[in-house]
Scaffold this active site. Structure first.
Site, PDB file in Angstrom:
ATOM      1  N   VAL A  14      63.595  35.003  11.978  1.00  0.00           N
ATOM      2  CA  VAL A  14      63.821  34.027  13.041  1.00  0.00           C
ATOM      3  C   VAL A  14      64.553  34.636  14.236  1.00  0.00           C
ATOM      4  O   VAL A  14      64.094  34.553  15.382  1.00  0.00           O
ATOM      5  CB  VAL A  14      64.623  32.820  12.507  1.00  0.00           C
ATOM      6  CG1 VAL A  14      64.906  31.832  13.609  1.00  0.00           C
ATOM      7  CG2 VAL A  14      63.873  32.151  11.363  1.00  0.00           C
ATOM      8  N   GLY A  66      65.219  37.788  15.184  1.00  0.00           N
ATOM      9  CA  GLY A  66      64.540  38.887  15.857  1.00  0.00           C
ATOM     10  C   GLY A  66      63.398  38.422  16.730  1.00  0.00           C
ATOM     11  O   GLY A  66      63.225  38.899  17.859  1.00  0.00           O
ATOM     12  N   GLU A 110      62.960  35.326  18.028  1.00  0.00           N
ATOM     13  CA  GLU A 110      63.445  34.511  19.147  1.00  0.00           C
ATOM     14  C   GLU A 110      63.987  35.393  20.270  1.00  0.00           C
ATOM     15  O   GLU A 110      63.599  35.244  21.436  1.00  0.00           O
ATOM     16  CB  GLU A 110      64.532  33.544  18.672  1.00  0.00           C
ATOM     17  CG  GLU A 110      64.004  32.404  17.819  1.00  0.00           C
ATOM     18  CD  GLU A 110      65.090  31.432  17.373  1.00  0.00           C
ATOM     19  OE1 GLU A 110      64.742  30.438  16.727  1.00  0.00           O
ATOM     20  OE2 GLU A 110      66.288  31.667  17.665  1.00  0.00           O
ATOM     21  N   GLY A 134      69.061  40.064   8.744  1.00  0.00           N
ATOM     22  CA  GLY A 134      69.709  39.010   7.976  1.00  0.00           C
ATOM     23  C   GLY A 134      71.194  38.922   8.268  1.00  0.00           C
ATOM     24  O   GLY A 134      71.729  39.615   9.129  1.00  0.00           O
ATOM     25  N   HIS A 163      49.485   7.791  21.897  1.00  0.00           N
ATOM     26  CA  HIS A 163      48.508   8.709  22.473  1.00  0.00           C
ATOM     27  C   HIS A 163      48.719   8.781  23.980  1.00  0.00           C
ATOM     28  O   HIS A 163      48.892   7.743  24.627  1.00  0.00           O
ATOM     29  CB  HIS A 163      47.083   8.218  22.180  1.00  0.00           C
ATOM     30  CG  HIS A 163      46.025   9.020  22.866  1.00  0.00           C
ATOM     31  ND1 HIS A 163      45.639  10.268  22.418  1.00  0.00           N
ATOM     32  CD2 HIS A 163      45.282   8.762  23.972  1.00  0.00           C
ATOM     33  CE1 HIS A 163      44.697  10.737  23.214  1.00  0.00           C
ATOM     34  NE2 HIS A 163      44.451   9.837  24.177  1.00  0.00           N
TER      35      HIS A 163
END
Length: 466
Positions: free
Chosen positions: A183, A185, A187, A271, A444
């Site tokens: 995540v 890296g 971003e 990490g 919609h």
């Protein structure tokens, strides 16, 4: 000596939310933070500043790539003012952290600045400008995490950097090498790719976002390659060396061949690790596991019965909103209530563009568990809303039990996926079936129509718009 019903060590999203909830429930509460500002990693050097830069860089990319197609002509060259962009990011951080100060005052929570360490299970020493000691009937450990590295990498914080330094660079890299396709890296890689850097991602696993659904990983990989990312999966980094203003990364590919990457910056995103430095946990009888995490039971209670731990410092996904849920859980437990957390329903989000979001089980997990399931998928490009905004990449996938039709997982890549995933979380909290979603009226044109269409596809393979 000041005495409290609860002391919270760490003021990140888990810690400050726990403190607020404790105070709301009538407990005299203190919070201890070693840094000058409250908010922890998330507010200071994580979620909030990274989203600020993602938004700023997204505006720039729209201006140089998409404005003309929208009929917007801008005379002259469009340029990046990185210094101003970083300053805006900091102003967002400052506003957010000052908001936490306000909440502490509003809830009459005493704030101690310094490193909190246990003297014993009910006494905490706070080493700041002066050393003070407080007494706490109960304590919540919320000390968070720090970026991990590899043993052979020397993070010099200049050319070989972590996410913290990447949020305040003085120049746009010419070639940013990102070690880790998770995540953070992806971003931060996208921030600098939009601003003009060449970006090479080096990932040990066989795909980016290796913990998410393989279909989502494959789709984002395709989109990022279209954006000119160079993605190198199945590459084991073995050395990172700085030579002047150049960084040389050597890795072995899946064939065992050595591959060399040269860039002016290397971002290490392999990490994060639990952070308990200075806590002196053993003095309070608090045990850590082999990975340095605080050991807790199902009530988030440590081996010391009056001490609890939450967030990144305990097992589970390192997510700000997971920490918040745990903070509320502990506060309400201390108040004698019976709260619950369903960890299967904690959503995960990647704030690239298109965004990635998921909740529940992946296809791989369902297969491994031997659960019979059915899948319905709908492409974003089939939506009128997507075509109107030119956000046509991605899809929504709904996984449902083959027999009962209960939704087991929802995975999506697309514009506003970070916001859309909440619909899936609500549905799964109430154990909705795919048919339930398919029969709900969705406005919609909206992006969320893709969820309804994917649910129709999962129910009986009858999406309306493909």
């Amino acid at each position: 000596m000041n005495s409290y019903d609860v002391a919270v060590i760490g003021s990140g999203p888990g810690g400050y939310v726990a403190a607020i909830r404790c105070a709301q429930l009538g407990m005299k509460t203190a919070i201890i933070e070693k840094y000058a500002t409250l908010g922890g990693t998330c507010l200071n050097v994580g979620c909030i500043p990274s989203k600020a830069l993602l938004d700023s860089s997204h505006h720039y990319e729209d201006a140089i790539k998409h404005f003309e197609e929208h009929g917007i002509d801008i005379p002259g060259d469009i340029k990046v003012n990185l210094e101003k962009m970083i300053a805006r990011k900091q102003s967002v951080v400052d506003q957010t952290t000052s908001g936490i100060d306000f909440l502490m005052k509003k809830n009459k929570i005493d704030v101690y600045q310094g490193i909190g360490s246990f003297k014993d299970a009910t006494h905490i020493t706070v080493a700041g400008e002066e050393t003070t000691e407080i007494e706490a009937k109960n304590t919540i450990i919320a000390t968070g995490s720090k970026p991990s590295s590899l043993p052979f990498i020397n993070i010099d914080k200049e050319r070989i950097i972590t996410s913290t330094e990447a949020l305040k660079l003085k120049e746009i890299p010419k070639h940013l090498i990102v070690i880790g396709g998770g995540v953070i890296g992806l971003e931060l890689g996208q921030v600098y790719k939009r601003l003009g850097a060449e970006v090479s991602v080096v990932e040990y696993a066989d795909r980016i976002l290796p913990t998410m659904d393989a279909g989502v990983s494959k789709e984002l990989n395709k989109v990022l390659k279209k954006q000119k990312f160079k993605i190198n999966a199945s590459h084991k980094v073995k050395s990172v060396e700085r030579v002047g203003d150049e960084v040389v990364v050597k890795a072995d590919n899946k064939k065992g061949e050595e591959v060399e990457f040269k860039g002016d910056y290397c971002l290490v995103c392999v990490g994060r690790r639990p952070y308990t430095d200075g806590l002196n946990a053993e003095a309070a009888g608090v045990k850590l596991d082999e990975r340095g995490r605080v050991e807790v039971n199902d009530h988030l209670q440590t081996s010391a019965s009056n001490i609890y731990a939450i967030g990144d410092v305990v097992k589970g996904a390192m997510l700000a909103h997971k920490a918040e849920e745990e903070g509320v859980f502990v506060a309400e437990t201390l108040a004698g209530q019976k709260p619950h957390i369903d960890y299967n329903l904690i959503p995960g989000v990647v704030y690239t563009w298109p965004e990635v979001a998921a909740v529940g089980k992946t296809e791989e997990q369902l297969k491994e568990a031997g659960i019979a399931y059915k899948a319905g998928q709908f492409p974003m490009r089939a939506l009128g809303r997507s075509r109107a905004s030119m956000d046509i990449d991605g899809f929504v996938k709904v996984l449902a039990d083959k027999t009962t039709d209960e939704i087991l997982g929802v995975h999506m890549v697309g514009a506003r996926a970070a916001d859309m995933i909440a619909e899936a979380v609500v549905a799964m909290e109430y154990r909705a079936s795919a048919e339930d979603i398919s029969r709900m009226s969705h406005a919609h044109p909206t992006f969320t129509e893709a969820i309804k269409e994917a649910a129709l596809a999962a129910t009986d393979n009858r999406p309306l718009h493909v």
